[in-house]
Structures are given as C-alpha cells and as structure tokens.
Design an enzyme around this catalytic site. Structure first.
Site, mmCIF file in Angstrom:
data_model
loop_
_atom_site.group_PDB
_atom_site.id
_atom_site.type_symbol
_atom_site.label_atom_id
_atom_site.label_comp_id
_atom_site.label_asym_id
_atom_site.label_seq_id
_atom_site.Cartn_x
_atom_site.Cartn_y
_atom_site.Cartn_z
ATOM 1 N N GLY A 1 71.728 8.924 73.329
ATOM 2 C CA GLY A 1 71.283 7.877 72.308
ATOM 3 C C GLY A 1 69.982 7.509 72.563
ATOM 4 C CB ALA B 1 65.955 9.411 69.894
ATOM 5 C CG HIS C 1 73.890 -13.266 63.158
ATOM 6 N ND1 HIS C 1 75.164 -13.870 63.601
ATOM 7 C CD2 HIS C 1 73.793 -12.154 64.352
ATOM 8 C CE1 HIS C 1 75.427 -13.536 64.796
ATOM 9 N NE2 HIS C 1 74.745 -12.648 65.138
ATOM 10 C CE LYS D 1 76.676 -10.263 62.279
ATOM 11 N NZ LYS D 1 76.837 -8.719 62.711
HETATM 12 P P1 NAD Z 1 70.417 3.573 66.495
HETATM 13 O O1 NAD Z 1 70.938 3.989 65.270
HETATM 14 O O2 NAD Z 1 69.148 3.111 66.393
HETATM 15 O O3 NAD Z 1 70.641 4.713 67.542
HETATM 16 C C1 NAD Z 1 71.629 5.623 67.698
HETATM 17 C C2 NAD Z 1 71.000 6.786 68.354
HETATM 18 O O4 NAD Z 1 72.088 7.688 68.543
HETATM 19 C C3 NAD Z 1 70.006 7.675 67.368
HETATM 20 O O5 NAD Z 1 68.927 8.031 68.067
HETATM 21 C C4 NAD Z 1 70.979 8.869 66.994
HETATM 22 O O6 NAD Z 1 70.101 9.842 66.863
HETATM 23 C C5 NAD Z 1 71.863 9.078 68.260
HETATM 24 N N1 NAD Z 1 73.253 9.855 67.971
HETATM 25 C C6 NAD Z 1 73.778 9.557 66.791
HETATM 26 N N2 NAD Z 1 74.633 10.472 66.755
HETATM 27 C C7 NAD Z 1 74.537 11.177 68.027
HETATM 28 C C8 NAD Z 1 75.419 12.338 68.630
HETATM 29 N N3 NAD Z 1 76.460 13.019 67.853
HETATM 30 N N4 NAD Z 1 75.040 12.868 69.667
HETATM 31 C C9 NAD Z 1 73.891 12.219 70.523
HETATM 32 N N5 NAD Z 1 72.992 11.116 69.901
HETATM 33 C C10 NAD Z 1 73.484 10.914 68.589
HETATM 34 O O7 NAD Z 1 71.505 2.282 66.713
HETATM 35 P P2 NAD Z 1 71.425 1.446 67.846
HETATM 36 O O8 NAD Z 1 71.054 0.130 67.016
HETATM 37 O O9 NAD Z 1 70.734 1.854 68.900
HETATM 38 O O10 NAD Z 1 72.935 1.230 68.232
HETATM 39 C C11 NAD Z 1 73.753 2.258 68.885
HETATM 40 C C12 NAD Z 1 75.072 1.759 68.985
HETATM 41 O O11 NAD Z 1 75.075 0.770 70.004
HETATM 42 C C13 NAD Z 1 75.770 1.271 67.843
HETATM 43 O O12 NAD Z 1 77.283 1.526 67.791
HETATM 44 C C14 NAD Z 1 75.507 -0.150 67.783
HETATM 45 O O13 NAD Z 1 76.612 -0.880 67.312
HETATM 46 C C15 NAD Z 1 75.848 -0.490 69.426
HETATM 47 N N6 NAD Z 1 75.172 -1.608 69.995
HETATM 48 C C16 NAD Z 1 75.949 -2.417 71.027
HETATM 49 C C17 NAD Z 1 75.267 -3.305 71.520
HETATM 50 C C18 NAD Z 1 76.176 -3.873 72.808
HETATM 51 O O14 NAD Z 1 75.705 -4.966 73.287
HETATM 52 N N7 NAD Z 1 76.970 -3.178 73.311
HETATM 53 C C19 NAD Z 1 74.274 -3.860 71.140
HETATM 54 C C20 NAD Z 1 73.408 -3.284 70.025
HETATM 55 C C21 NAD Z 1 74.032 -2.330 69.528
#
Ligand code: NAD
Length: 258
Positions: free
Chosen positions: A12, A14, A146, A150
């Site tokens: 992920g 990017a 927030h 949201k």
């Molecule tokens: P985002 O959409 O900016 O990034 C997700 C990335 O994953 C994108 O670049 C997308 O192309 C890639 N992706 C999607 N499907 C894919 C696949 N099948 N194979 C490979 N890559 C794939 O989202 P984000 O804001 O970076 O959040 C990503 C995840 O993290 C979400 O589930 C979000 O809820 C979670 N998140 C968790 C926390 C935490 O503290 N744990 C904090 C923020 C976000």
C-alpha cells in the site's frame, strides 16, 4: 532482524499512510524502505520504484500493510511463503483475512492494529485503569472531535475507548448512550455517554471525562498530524521483527502493556 537498519517492505506504499511511513522511516534513521508494493505498480515512493509483485518482500526484515481490506489475505499468505513478520494497519478486515493472519501467526509474529498511535494505545490503558480505580461513583462521558469531512460517528477510537471504560467498570456495550436529545430522563449510573463533535479541520481529539462527587478527572488525546500513525507503525515493525514467540499481537503488546 540483522542488527543493522530495519529493512521494510511497504504494502500500500503509494497510499497516504504508505508514503507517511516511508517518510517516517527515513526520518527515524534506523529503518529503510527496501520494497514499495502497490497494486498500481507504477511510480516511486521515497526513491524506491513501486511494484505490484508481492515477491518483493523477500529482501525485507518486516512487512507493513496499510492498503485495502481485500488485499490483506494475499499479504498474509505471501509473508507465510517468505517467512516474514507482518504489521497490519488496514481496517475493516473480513473473517478470511483474520483467518489468514492467524495462520501466519502460527510461525511469525503479527501485529494487527486498527489504530497504531502510541498515545491512543496508552489512553486506552489509562482509561481502563482509571475507570476501574474510580469505580461506579464516577460517571464516564466520552467526547470526540473530528473534521467535518468525517463520514462516520462516533469515531472507531471513541468506541474502543468506551469499550476500555466498560471493561474497567465491568459493563458492556449495552451501557453506551450515544448523544442525548429530548426528555431522556436522569442519567443512570451505568451509562457511558459518547458524543461526536464535528469541527472544521480538527484531525482528531478524544476526551474521557470521569466525574465523581466533588471532583472530575479528564484524559485527553489530541492528534497533531497524521504522522502519529506512521511512527506507531514503525515502532510496531521494530517490535514484530525482534526475536520473540510467534503469535498475533496488538499495540498493547508492542508497548509492553500485556
Ligand atoms: P489510501 O487509499 O491513501 O492508500 C491505500 C493504498 O493501497 C493505495 O495506494 C492503493 O492503491 C493500495 N491498494 C489498494 N488495494 C490494493 C491491493 N489489492 N494491493 C495492493 N495495494 C492496494 O488509504 P490510507 O489512508 O493510506 O489507508 C489505508 C488503510 O489504512 C485503510 O484501511 C485505513 O483505514 C487504514 N488506516 C489505519 C490507521 C491505523 O492507525 N492503523 C491509520 C490510518 C489509516
């Protein structure tokens, strides 16, 4: 881990979090990105070419996933094949993804954390303890703030905070009262109030108010920028890549909170 810099494969890469973690790794100085994996398979993240090939995790000490709920099962299976520990921050996982993580956890250390913030993890711990120590004389109310974009309310973090309070007070989710409006009657002793405020560009604030006779204790967490999740994810990555028993863990284990 080799003892040198922690070699991270970011799945992920990017995305918003992927890029934030790559930057945080460079800032930390003791970690480096060796593979940037994303389904797009094009472009670069912090100078590393993005690939869609999960085989790129082979050269890493640890894999971090912040991608999409449907992608997590494949990442877990790839980590099993290549013998890599895994940190998953992706939220909303289905049962098959959890099962794949549990299968990996039989041989590797796995951290699954819907909120990787170190401060929020400590907040949950303190909330549970404060609610337990103060007992039923103290009314628990949670207020989250927030930004106005949201979509869901209350926040997932507010709900986890309410669960921590409920645990400390030996209550369950039936005690949660969301907002109050109209002739709701006098507050019941066993209620845990949860309130959502939406305000311009606030990243995220959570307050637990414990009000007792003649005194009130408040625990407040404020997010200053989204880097808090990235730094917490790096801390989890260092922990999961260090020697220890295989298993599925959460941020509490990463911080040594049990
Ligand atoms: P985002 O959409 O900016 O990034 C997700 C990335 O994953 C994108 O670049 C997308 O192309 C890639 N992706 C999607 N499907 C894919 C696949 N099948 N194979 C490979 N890559 C794939 O989202 P984000 O804001 O970076 O959040 C990503 C995840 O993290 C979400 O589930 C979000 O809820 C979670 N998140 C968790 C926390 C935490 O503290 N744990 C904090 C923020 C976000």
């Amino acid at each position: 881990m080799s003892g040198a810099r922690l070699r991270i494969a970011m799945h992920g890469a990017a995305g918003r979090m992927g890029q934030a973690i790559a930057r945080a790794a460079i800032d930390a100085g003791d970690a480096e990105l060796v593979a940037a994996i994303d389904r797009s398979g094009t472009g670069s993240v912090e100078g590393i070419a993005v690939t869609s090939d999960l085989g790129a995790i082979a050269g890493a000490d640890v894999v971090i996933d912040f991608s999409h709920r449907d992608a997590v099962r494949g990442v877990a299976e790839a980590c099993g094949k290549h013998g890599k520990p895994l940190v998953v921050g992706t939220t909303g996982l289905a049962d098959d993804a959890i099962a794949a993580l549990d299968a990996l956890a039989r041989t590797q250390r796995v951290v699954l954390a819907a909120n990787t913030s170190v401060g929020v993890t400590v907040l949950f711990h303190l909330a549970r303890e404060a609610a337990r120590l103060l007992g039923e004389d103290f009314d628990a109310e949670i207020i989250e703030v927030h930004h106005g974009r949201k979509l869901d309310a209350p926040s997932g973090t507010a709900l986890r905070l309410a669960e921590a309070v409920a645990e400390g007070k030996h209550l369950d989710a039936s005690s949660f009262v969301h907002g109050r409006s109209g002739m709701v009657g006098a507050r019941k002793k066993k209620e845990i109030g949860i309130h959502a405020v939406r305000a311009s560009d606030v990243i995220g604030e959570h307050t637990l108010m414990l009000s007792g006779p003649s005194e009130r204790l408040e625990l407040v967490h404020r997010a200053h920028d989204r880097g808090l999740f990235a730094r917490g994810a790096l801390r989890a990555a260092r922990w999961v890549a260090s020697p220890g028993a295989p298993g599925r863990y959460d941020m509490r284990a990463v911080l040594g909170l049990g």
